[in-house]
Design an enzyme around this catalytic site. Sequence first.
Site, PDB file in Angstrom:
ATOM      1  N   CYS A  61       0.836  -1.213   0.000  1.00  0.00           N
ATOM      2  CA  CYS A  61       0.000   0.000   0.000  1.00  0.00           C
ATOM      3  C   CYS A  61       0.867   1.258   0.000  1.00  0.00           C
ATOM      4  CB  CYS A  61      -0.910  -0.012   1.226  1.00  0.00           C
ATOM      5  SG  CYS A  61      -1.903   1.485   1.377  1.00  0.00           S
TER       6      CYS A  61
ATOM      7  N   CYS B 126      -0.433   4.095   2.290  1.00  0.00           N
ATOM      8  CA  CYS B 126      -0.198   3.862   3.725  1.00  0.00           C
ATOM      9  C   CYS B 126       1.278   4.070   4.079  1.00  0.00           C
ATOM     10  CB  CYS B 126      -0.573   2.432   4.123  1.00  0.00           C
ATOM     11  SG  CYS B 126      -2.058   1.807   3.371  1.00  0.00           S
ATOM     12  N   ASP B 127       2.190   3.589   3.236  1.00  0.00           N
ATOM     13  CA  ASP B 127       3.596   3.499   3.642  1.00  0.00           C
ATOM     14  C   ASP B 127       4.558   4.403   2.866  1.00  0.00           C
ATOM     15  OD1 ASP B 127       2.805   1.534   5.420  1.00  0.00           O
ATOM     16  OD2 ASP B 127       3.080  -0.075   3.982  1.00  0.00           O
TER      17      ASP B 127
END
Length: 311
Positions: free
Chosen positions: A138, A141-142
């Site tokens: 992701c 997200c990261d």
Amino acid sequence: MEGAKREIYEVIIVGGGPGGLTASLYTSRARLSTLLIESALFGGQMTTTELIENYPGFPQGVSGDELSRLMEEQAKKFGMETVAQEVVKVSLEADLKVVQTPESTYRCEALIIGTGTEYRKLGVPGEKEFAGKGVSYCATCDGAFFRDSQIVVVGGGDSALTEALFLTKFAKELTIIHRRDALRGTKIYQERALGNPKIKFLWNSTVQEIKGDSMVRSVIVKNVKTGQVKEFETDGAFLFVGLVPRTQFLKGIVDMDEGGYLLTNEDCETSVKGIFAVGDCRKKLLRQIATAIGDGATAAFAAEKYLELKE
Ligand SMILES: Cc1cc2nc3c(=O)[nH]c(=O)nc-3n(C[C@H](O)[C@H](O)[C@H](O)COP(=O)(O)OP(=O)(O)OC[C@H]3O[C@@H](n4cnc5c(N)ncnc54)[C@H](O)[C@@H]3O)c2cc1C
């Protein structure tokens, strides 16, 4: 999220992505008692998409978070109930559908499945070990953890390309590793990726192993044409090699294809009367927000008709 208040619901919806939220909006608004069971965040995959440019009504595009928030608010307005649990089993009790989570058991007359898909694992040594330590599925997200880093993206379809483009905001240099010699994604994403000076390509290549110490340090790459194997230094590996439907818990209950996608008729009804499927978990041509929403409306209306005919 709140809790379940009834013993038997007219409709239970599993999954709060755009498909499930739309179905829920329609059934709640039709005054059917509705419970939506979601194991993570309302909005599903939209929550991990930075900018959505092809959902009608937003000429400037809309962030996945914002669209998720709006859909959740609209569905809740008409009184859907929600629980934050993961459905692990579905069974039948005459006409009733029994839905189990580790915490509870719920019953309903009509069941709508909108559980979407999850990322396919690469299945190579190091993938599990370095998950969260440089291996990610992701970018939204990261991505921010990889500021000024050198990273690789594995895959060549739409997900890989959109995620790679997003990651160029953070990464110093990004290499897309793809097993073919051409990209598979939509033309506009291909053009953007090929024209981005930060993105380089390793064609005809597959990742054999992910290596590191406390964090990812390199990937072992094999050229599928020449057979040559080399170690490629990297700070992170973002893996986007396809999606698999989250339908395991329905095995043996409803018909699915060999890939696990649920088979439905044009009313989104599965092989079991009163069980419907919407969105990405269903076998269909195009998996997008707009099509998940169309499915959600169709299944909700079909569920309403099913309940009327049953009475
Ligand atoms: C990186 C990326 C970018 C994308 N960009 C776009 C785009 O620009 N435009 C576009 O139209 N589409 C885009 N898509 C596709 C789009 O996000 C999906 O088609 C859409 O979200 C599918 O909706 P859905 O409701 O079927 O499932 P999902 O959005 O996948 O939602 C399913 C929900 O079900 C929940 N769930 C799963 N199993 C269970 C269980 N057992 N119990 C309880 N809850 C469960 C999950 O937590 C999830 O919230 C993108 C997808 C990705 C991955």
